[in-house]
Design a protein around this motif. Structure first.
Motif, PDB file in Angstrom:
ATOM      1  N   LEU A  11       0.762  -1.174   0.018  1.00 54.11           N
ATOM      2  CA  LEU A  11       0.292  -0.203  -0.113  1.00 54.11           C
ATOM      3  C   LEU A  11       1.021   1.821   0.256  1.00 54.11           C
ATOM      4  N   THR A  12       2.232   0.722   0.586  1.00 57.01           N
ATOM      5  CA  THR A  12       2.405   2.411   1.038  1.00 57.01           C
ATOM      6  C   THR A  12       3.685   2.574  -0.365  1.00 57.01           C
ATOM      7  N   LEU A  13       4.202   1.408  -1.136  1.00 54.05           N
ATOM      8  CA  LEU A  13       4.983   1.528  -2.219  1.00 54.05           C
ATOM      9  C   LEU A  13       3.524   2.170  -3.112  1.00 54.05           C
ATOM     10  N   VAL A  14       2.352   1.541  -3.918  1.00 54.79           N
ATOM     11  CA  VAL A  14       1.262   1.837  -4.750  1.00 54.79           C
ATOM     12  C   VAL A  14       0.962   3.172  -4.651  1.00 54.79           C
ATOM     13  N   LEU A  15       0.649   4.004  -3.291  1.00 54.22           N
ATOM     14  CA  LEU A  15      -0.334   5.666  -3.131  1.00 54.22           C
ATOM     15  C   LEU A  15       1.408   6.211  -2.728  1.00 54.22           C
ATOM     16  N   GLY A  16       2.272   5.562  -2.559  1.00 53.63           N
ATOM     17  CA  GLY A  16       3.696   6.682  -2.798  1.00 53.63           C
ATOM     18  C   GLY A  16       4.062   7.259  -3.568  1.00 53.63           C
ATOM     19  N   SER A  17       3.576   5.867  -5.186  1.00 52.63           N
ATOM     20  CA  SER A  17       4.119   6.077  -6.170  1.00 52.63           C
ATOM     21  C   SER A  17       3.136   7.046  -7.437  1.00 52.63           C
ATOM     22  N   MET A  18       1.924   7.132  -6.898  1.00 50.98           N
ATOM     23  CA  MET A  18       1.014   7.448  -7.988  1.00 50.98           C
ATOM     24  C   MET A  18       1.146   9.263  -6.537  1.00 50.98           C
ATOM     25  N   LEU A  19       1.329   9.045  -5.723  1.00 48.65           N
ATOM     26  CA  LEU A  19       1.726  10.843  -4.740  1.00 48.65           C
ATOM     27  C   LEU A  19       2.890  11.228  -6.041  1.00 48.65           C
ATOM     28  N   ILE A  20       3.487  10.276  -5.750  1.00 48.39           N
ATOM     29  CA  ILE A  20       5.389  11.032  -6.176  1.00 48.39           C
ATOM     30  C   ILE A  20       4.810  11.158  -8.162  1.00 48.39           C
ATOM     31  N   SER A  21       4.815  10.196  -8.444  1.00 43.60           N
ATOM     32  CA  SER A  21       4.577  10.790 -10.072  1.00 43.60           C
ATOM     33  C   SER A  21       3.515  12.045 -10.151  1.00 43.60           C
ATOM     34  N   GLY A  22       1.989  11.918  -9.516  1.00 46.05           N
ATOM     35  CA  GLY A  22       2.048  13.535  -9.931  1.00 46.05           C
ATOM     36  C   GLY A  22       2.285  14.749  -9.284  1.00 46.05           C
ATOM     37  N   GLN A  23       2.888  14.552  -7.974  1.00 51.33           N
ATOM     38  CA  GLN A  23       3.563  15.559  -7.957  1.00 51.33           C
ATOM     39  C   GLN A  23       5.083  15.864  -9.088  1.00 51.33           C
ATOM     40  N   LEU A  24       5.684  15.137  -9.575  1.00 51.49           N
ATOM     41  CA  LEU A  24       6.603  15.137 -10.624  1.00 51.49           C
ATOM     42  C   LEU A  24       5.933  15.599 -12.119  1.00 51.49           C
ATOM     43  N   TYR A  25       4.536  14.953 -12.754  1.00 47.66           N
ATOM     44  CA  TYR A  25       3.252  16.249 -13.496  1.00 47.66           C
ATOM     45  C   TYR A  25       3.880  17.360 -13.381  1.00 47.66           C
ATOM     46  N   LEU A  26       3.051  17.810 -12.135  1.00 51.83           N
ATOM     47  CA  LEU A  26       3.302  19.021 -11.798  1.00 51.83           C
ATOM     48  C   LEU A  26       4.267  19.859 -11.787  1.00 51.83           C
ATOM     49  N   PHE A  27       5.090  19.216 -11.336  1.00 50.54           N
ATOM     50  CA  PHE A  27       6.381  19.799 -11.602  1.00 50.54           C
ATOM     51  C   PHE A  27       6.431  19.990 -13.099  1.00 50.54           C
ATOM     52  N   TRP A  28       6.814  19.564 -13.611  1.00 51.85           N
ATOM     53  CA  TRP A  28       6.527  19.117 -15.693  1.00 51.85           C
ATOM     54  C   TRP A  28       5.481  20.552 -16.146  1.00 51.85           C
ATOM     55  N   LYS A  29       4.228  20.374 -15.784  1.00 50.95           N
ATOM     56  CA  LYS A  29       3.606  20.965 -15.929  1.00 50.95           C
ATOM     57  C   LYS A  29       4.124  22.519 -15.950  1.00 50.95           C
ATOM     58  N   TYR A  30       4.002  23.136 -14.519  1.00 49.39           N
ATOM     59  CA  TYR A  30       4.459  24.072 -13.841  1.00 49.39           C
ATOM     60  C   TYR A  30       6.125  25.106 -14.596  1.00 49.39           C
ATOM     61  N   SER A  31       7.051  23.393 -14.714  1.00 49.48           N
ATOM     62  CA  SER A  31       8.106  24.494 -15.094  1.00 49.48           C
ATOM     63  C   SER A  31       8.079  24.947 -17.606  1.00 49.48           C
ATOM     64  N   SER A  32       9.628  25.447 -16.831  1.00 49.05           N
ATOM     65  CA  SER A  32       8.749  25.945 -18.733  1.00 49.05           C
ATOM     66  C   SER A  32      10.458  26.129 -19.162  1.00 49.05           C
ATOM     67  N   ARG A  33      10.442  26.543 -20.306  1.00 49.95           N
ATOM     68  CA  ARG A  33      11.215  27.751 -21.229  1.00 49.95           C
ATOM     69  C   ARG A  33      10.852  28.836 -21.694  1.00 49.95           C
ATOM     70  N   LYS A  34      11.108  29.677 -21.232  1.00 49.73           N
ATOM     71  CA  LYS A  34      11.103  31.174 -21.973  1.00 49.73           C
ATOM     72  C   LYS A  34      12.230  31.427 -23.264  1.00 49.73           C
ATOM     73  N   ARG A  35      11.879  32.810 -23.718  1.00 48.95           N
ATOM     74  CA  ARG A  35      12.979  33.131 -24.434  1.00 48.95           C
ATOM     75  C   ARG A  35      12.251  34.713 -23.964  1.00 48.95           C
ATOM     76  N   TYR A  36      14.000  35.563 -23.896  1.00 48.76           N
ATOM     77  CA  TYR A  36      13.428  36.914 -23.597  1.00 48.76           C
ATOM     78  C   TYR A  36      14.477  37.737 -24.244  1.00 48.76           C
ATOM     79  N   PHE A  37      13.733  38.919 -24.194  1.00 47.93           N
ATOM     80  CA  PHE A  37      14.166  40.251 -24.958  1.00 47.93           C
ATOM     81  C   PHE A  37      15.008  40.976 -24.423  1.00 47.93           C
ATOM     82  N   VAL A  38      15.886  41.141 -23.676  1.00 49.22           N
ATOM     83  CA  VAL A  38      16.502  42.905 -22.615  1.00 49.22           C
ATOM     84  C   VAL A  38      16.875  44.178 -24.046  1.00 49.22           C
ATOM     85  N   SER A  39      16.853  44.810 -22.771  1.00 51.48           N
ATOM     86  CA  SER A  39      17.254  46.463 -23.155  1.00 51.48           C
ATOM     87  C   SER A  39      18.672  46.742 -23.749  1.00 51.48           C
TER      88      SER A  39
END
Length: 184
Positions: A69-97
């Motif tokens: 139970l710990t292994l299954v629930l922990g894997s699901m929790l960690i997978s969800g958190q890694l998905y949110l990490f991937w979703k909210y991380s981003s690559r950006k391009r920017y212009f400076v003065s």
């Protein structure tokens, strides 16, 4: 000559313009990581590993079900958190003065699509370079124009006062260098 920018976020909307002559023609890229979700997944991994070690000592002989139970629930929790990490991380391009090197325009990479994004950035870089060739401005004219634009961006609350002060100090340092090179 100006790029009109319209920002829409959850809490606010704003519109402003940036003079293309004040932008450096070369864009830069960076990766923005969502550290809270990465740290949460690492902490969850540590918690799961601790439970996998601790449960057999606490419940000898009866820990198999709890371990699974710990292994299954922990894997699901960690997978969800890694998905949110991937979703909210981003690559950006920017212009400076051009002279103060203050980031003025930030673009989310591959939005709306990779092809359209690449075409837009390429067109913008080419447009800035063409304007720079067409308007043969002295360094002092470039610096004073950039300073006026930065002041306008502070008034419209696009730039913070601290960023403006740092940029102004850099620009005034360049003014002093431009004056001394012209008198020689």
């Amino acid at each position: 000559r100006a790029l009109r920018i319209r920002e829409k976020q959850k809490k606010y909307r704003r519109e402003y313009s940036v003079d293309l002559l004040a932008l450096d023609a070369q864009s830069h890229s960076r990766i923005v990581l969502c550290w809270p979700w990465l740290l949460a997944s690492l902490l969850s991994l540590g918690g799961v590993l601790f439970l996998l070690w601790w449960l057999p000592h606490y419940l000898p002989g009866h820990a198999d079900g709890y371990l699974l139970l710990t292994l299954v629930l922990g894997s699901m929790l960690i997978s969800g958190q890694l998905y949110l990490f991937w979703k909210y991380s981003s690559r950006k391009r920017y212009f400076v003065s051009r002279h103060a090197k203050i980031p003025l325009l930030e673009l989310q990479m591959n939005q709306p699509s990779s092809n359209e994004f690449g075409q837009f950035v390429k067109h913008l870089e080419q447009r800035i370079a063409r304007l720079d060739e067409h308007f043969e401005l002295s360094t002092q004219q470039q610096l004073s124009g950039e300073l006026r634009m930065l002041r306008r961006l502070v008034k419209s609350k696009v730039l913070k006062q601290e960023e403006y002060k740092r940029a102004k100090a850099k620009l005034f340092g360049r003014f002093d260098g431009a004056d001394s090179s012209q008198t020689v």
